[in-house]
Each structure stands twice: as C-alpha cells, then as structure tokens.
Design an enzyme around this catalytic site. Structure first.
Site, short mmCIF file in Angstrom:
data_model
loop_
_atom_site.label_atom_id
_atom_site.label_comp_id
_atom_site.label_asym_id
_atom_site.label_seq_id
_atom_site.Cartn_x
_atom_site.Cartn_y
_atom_site.Cartn_z
CD GLU A 108 -0.04 -3.80 -1.98
OE1 GLU A 108 1.00 -3.14 -2.11
OE2 GLU A 108 -1.17 -3.28 -1.86
CB SER A 154 0.70 -8.40 4.42
OG SER A 154 0.60 -7.74 5.66
N GLY A 155 3.37 -6.14 4.29
CA GLY A 155 4.55 -5.78 5.06
C GLY A 155 4.28 -5.76 6.55
NE ARG A 174 -3.35 2.66 -16.06
CZ ARG A 174 -3.36 3.92 -15.65
NH1 ARG A 174 -2.75 4.85 -16.35
NH2 ARG A 174 -4.00 4.27 -14.55
CG HIS A 188 -11.52 -11.57 -0.89
ND1 HIS A 188 -10.46 -10.89 -1.44
CD2 HIS A 188 -10.99 -12.68 -0.31
CE1 HIS A 188 -9.34 -11.57 -1.20
NE2 HIS A 188 -9.63 -12.64 -0.51
#
Length: 524
Positions: free
Chosen positions: A299, A301-302, A399, A294
């Site tokens: 994400e 998926s477009g 971050r 995996h």
C-alpha cells in the site's frame, strides 16, 4: 494507447495485451490497472491435464474441462493463473478489500521485534509475539479502563509502536518498521517450509518469501502442492533469506544483514487458521520465525510519501439512508437534493480542514507518519495487489453481488472485465456457476423435488403441485430461508463486465493527476 512490441515466450492473450498497463477510472478519483498477468485458460487446463502439452487440445475441450472444474469446485488448477493490479480506492473501500488477502501465515508463527532499550546499549534483544496474539491485541476490548487491562503494555497502540524487524531490500541490512494492521484470513491449506539450519515456517502456497532470485511465492518458486495428503515439489536447491550474523563496520558500528539458507523440505500440515500483517513501507516485509516474509499487499505509504489529497464524494443517487432491514446496507432510493447538499457541505468542511492541517503540519516538517493521522477515510490510497485466478474469482463473487457495498462493486466490475480478457473461458464459467448460479440446501432440494420430477427423458412438472410457506417451513426452512429460496428462483439478467476501452487512461496522465493533488510543500 500505443505500446512497444516485445517478443515473449510466455502465454499471452491479445485482448489482455491490449489493456496491459492501461488505467481504468473507478468512482471519482480511483482506478484499476492490470500491471501484469501470468497464465491463461490454457494454463488451467495444463495444470489439470499434466500429460498434455501446448496445442494438443481443441477450444471446445478446454471449455468443457474448465466448466467441469468450476462446476465441481476443483479450484487448484485455476491457482496457476496470476494477476497483478495497481489500484486506487478510498480508505474505507480498502478496509473492505483487504479482507480478501490470500497469502497467509499459519497460527503459531512468531513475529520478530527488537526491544528499544537494548538498542540504546548497542545490541539487539529479540522479542517474539505469535501472529494470533498480535491479532488479539488489535481487537477492541469492551472495558477500555487502563487499570482493568490485564496487560496494558500489549494493547493495540503499544504493539503498533513496537520495532518490527524488516530487511532493506537494496542492502539486505536489517532495519525496523511498524505494524499497520493484522488480519485473520480464515482456515486454509498450509505447508511447512523447513530450512537446513532448523528454522521452519507454516504458510499458504501463495505466500511470498525472499528467495535468492527475489520475491516469489512458495508455489511459484518450488511448485509445491498437496497430493494425497503429502507435499510434493520440484526437487532442486532453493535458498531463502533469514536472520543473518552481525557484520562489523567500524570499531563501534555493527550491521546485521540477511543471509541465504537452503530449503531442506516441505511438509503438508493440513488446514490451519491463517493471518497476515500489513506493515509500513517502503519495504513491505518483516521477519517471522527468523525468515524474511512479505505481506500480500503493497500500500502507498503516508509515512514516507506525501498523501495526494483526493477525497471520495458519492453522487446523489448513491447517497442513501440506513436500511431498516440490514445493518450494513442502504435504503433504496435517494435523499432529497437539499439534504444531500447539506451533507456534502459538512463533508467538504471537514475535508478542507483536514487537508489544510495536513499541509501545515508537513510544511512545518512534522513527521509525515504523524501528519497523516487525522486524514478521513474518504482519502484515496493506492496499492499493488497480486492474486491468483481462483482467489480473485472468490473476491469478485462477493464483491459484484448486489448486496455488496456499491463502491466496491464498481471495482469488482472493472476487474471482472479484465479477467474476461485474460481467461475468457474461466470468466464464462464463473459467470454461469457463481454469478448466475446459486447453492441449494438439502431442504431446498427436497422442496423443488416435490414440484419437478426427473427421469431419463428429462424434467417434468408434477401436475398441480405447489408448496405453501407453511409446507416449506415443514421441510425445515426458516422464514428467511423461504424468502431467499424465492429470490434464487427469480430469473436473472446475465451481466456483461466488458471494459470500455474509450475510458482507458495513460499511466503518465494518472501519475500527473496524483502529483497535482500532493500539497505544494512537496514541490522543489
């Protein structure tokens, strides 16, 4: 937000349960939701003190141990706590974020493709590429002239079109996907999983494979860990899915399905360079070394779904010119209102055209994987992200720092607030040692020891001591190191990443907002 009460035997924290499944807004259209968590501060302690059971320690003892572990960078126990997030962010933020993938495959891993010509002849012809070679092919080259490419077939665009083997997680039949991107994740501790049929693969302990009971990490399924340079695990029968045999459906039809093979053993191979692939959905897996594995992020998926046409627009106080001192920073202060309005007008014009073109293309039934290719980096994307506490705190340390891009800082602050609710003692130690603390070099310690003395009674300032920039340079500090040392000694305000529960949104409301942003052609 009302929630049904379900009894559970797993460790829970009331503060974490209060926000579980709630969506916290970030930027103008983004969000972070804590979908699930496994483990608490107690899990960290039990991993460090294996001999102790539930309820045998005081909170003060747990706090002291966790602070000791964090102070001395004993990070393995904190890997026992895991988080699963659902996040939406602009694509340019996602590209920064994805650098923190932790579930990785080691160099030398071979990724399995099928050559299209063989399929046309009714059979499969395997083609293998090592994961580090794929990464090399994805890097930009200085000379883009085709006649100067040493092997143009394997340039980035060619590799992205190659047919990557993947398993349909519903039927276990093999199908094809494509590579979206490849990431080099640095040197990490790696284990070798050896199967009874001779296949093997090297990966970090948090990489996921398709076990008989579903997706799980090596550590989660088998408890594998390194002790004294050796791999130890819970000895039992474990099976993972691998390349299977052909299954005849009709006289002219053959289907290839995954099959289960028993794990024979694990070996600890030390620290290796690691990589990971991002592949197209809806199933985010691929075949490597003959084993179904995996990628670490799922994400949106477009290629299979229409993209919600939501675009990020910075507020004026976050719209700045390029810094004169940093190649990746913003100059302090904002631009004039007139300049900001003109920039937004230009952006809106580009985005409006991109949205119109996308809607027209999908309305004309153009393949969605083609229709999406000119959407700007300001377009929002989504993913589910699973990560352990140790690596999450590493991500957050970088971050939430003031030097990070402001947009990703906003996500970091919300996620830090979620850590505070799941593992408050670990959060406290992280803030103290990583956020408020700093590392000192040998030269910096030498400089400070000239100013402060230490003995059994405590610390004392050396009378009249001082160090000029020239003296600091004499200790081996460069001009930049001198500036950074001074910055380290400036008192800092303790951050409080407390979540604002008044902003928490219901998942149905968020889903409805995303649905409204999908082009009208998708509505039945």
């Amino acid at each position: 937000m009302a929630r049904d009460s379900h009894p559970t035997r797993r460790p829970t924290v009331p503060a974490a349960e209060e926000i579980l499944g709630g969506y916290f807004p970030v930027l103008d259209h983004g969000f972070v939701a804590l979908v699930d968590y496994m483990g608490t501060d107690d899990s960290v302690e039990r991993a460090a003190r294996v001999s102790y059971g539930y309820g045998t320690r005081k909170v003060s003892a747990t706090r002291g141990l966790i602070r000791y572990l964090r102070r001395h960078l004993h990070t393995t126990p904190s890997e026992m706590v895991e988080f699963k997030f659902h996040c939406a962010m602009p694509m340019f933020v996602a590209r920064q974020w994805i650098r923190h993938r932790t579930a990785c495959l080691a160099e030398g891993t071979e990724v399995y493709f099928d050559l299209p010509g063989a399929e046309a002849r009714g059979r499969r012809q395997l083609y293998k590429l090592s994961i580090e070679e794929i990464w090399q092919r994805f890097q930009p080259t200085r000379n883009r002239r085709p006649d100067k490419q040493r092997n143009p077939f394997f340039r980035r665009d060619r590799v992205k079109r190659m047919k990557l083997r993947q398993v349909d997680e519903g039927t276990l039949a093999f199908q094809y996907t494509r590579i979206v991107d490849v990431y080099r994740n640095g040197v990490k501790p790696v284990f070798r999983m050896v199967l009874e049929d001779g296949k093997s693969i090297e990966a970090t302990a948090d990489h996921r494979f398709l076990f008989a009971g579903g997706w799980d990490t090596l550590r989660g399924a088998t408890g594998v860990r390194e002790t004294g340079g050796r791999a130890v695990w819970r000895h039992d029968d474990y099976f993972v899915h691998v390349n299977g045999a052909a299954e005849k459906l009709d006289w002219d039809q053959i289907r290839y399905k995954a099959k289960l093979v028993r794990i024979a053993r694990f070996e600890y191979v030390g620290e290796r360079e690691t990589y990971d692939l991002e592949v197209e959905g809806p199933h985010h897996n691929f075949v490597a070394n003959g084993i179904v594995t995996h990628n670490s992020v799922n994400e949106y998926s477009g290629r299979y779904s229409l993209m919600p046409l939501l675009f990020y627009s910075p507020e004026q106080d976050q719209f700045s010119l390029q810094s004169a001192t940093s190649n990746q920073g913003r100059a302090p202060g904002s631009v004039s209102p007139e300049f900001y309005r003109e920039a937004m007008r230009r952006w809106d014009e580009v985005r409006g055209r991109a949205a119109d073109d996308y809607g027209w293309l999908v309305g004309e039934n153009v393949a969605r994987e083609l229709a999406r290719i000119d959407l700007p980096l300001s377009t929002y994307t989504q993913w589910y992200w699973k990560i352990d506490l140790h690596n999450l705190l590493h991500f957050l340390t970088l971050r939430v720092d003031d030097h990070a891009q402001w947009e990703i800082q906003e996500y970091g602050r919300v996620m830090a607030g979620m850590v505070k609710r799941v593992a408050p003692l670990s959060y406290e130690a992280w803030v103290d040692y990583q956020v408020m603390g700093d590392k000192l070099s040998g030269a910096e310690i030498a400089a400070l020891s000239r100013l402060v003395s230490a003995d059994a009674d405590g610390l004392a300032a050396r009378g009249g001591a001082g160090l000029s920039n020239a003296e600091l340079a004499g200790l081996g500090l460069s001009g930049r190191e001198i500036r950074e040392l001074k910055e380290k000694l400036v008192p800092r305000e303790v951050p409080d990443y407390e979540l604002d529960l008044a902003t928490m949104r219901d998942p149905q409301d968020v889903a409805a907002e995303m649905d409204r942003a999908v082009p009208e052609v998708d509505r039945g």
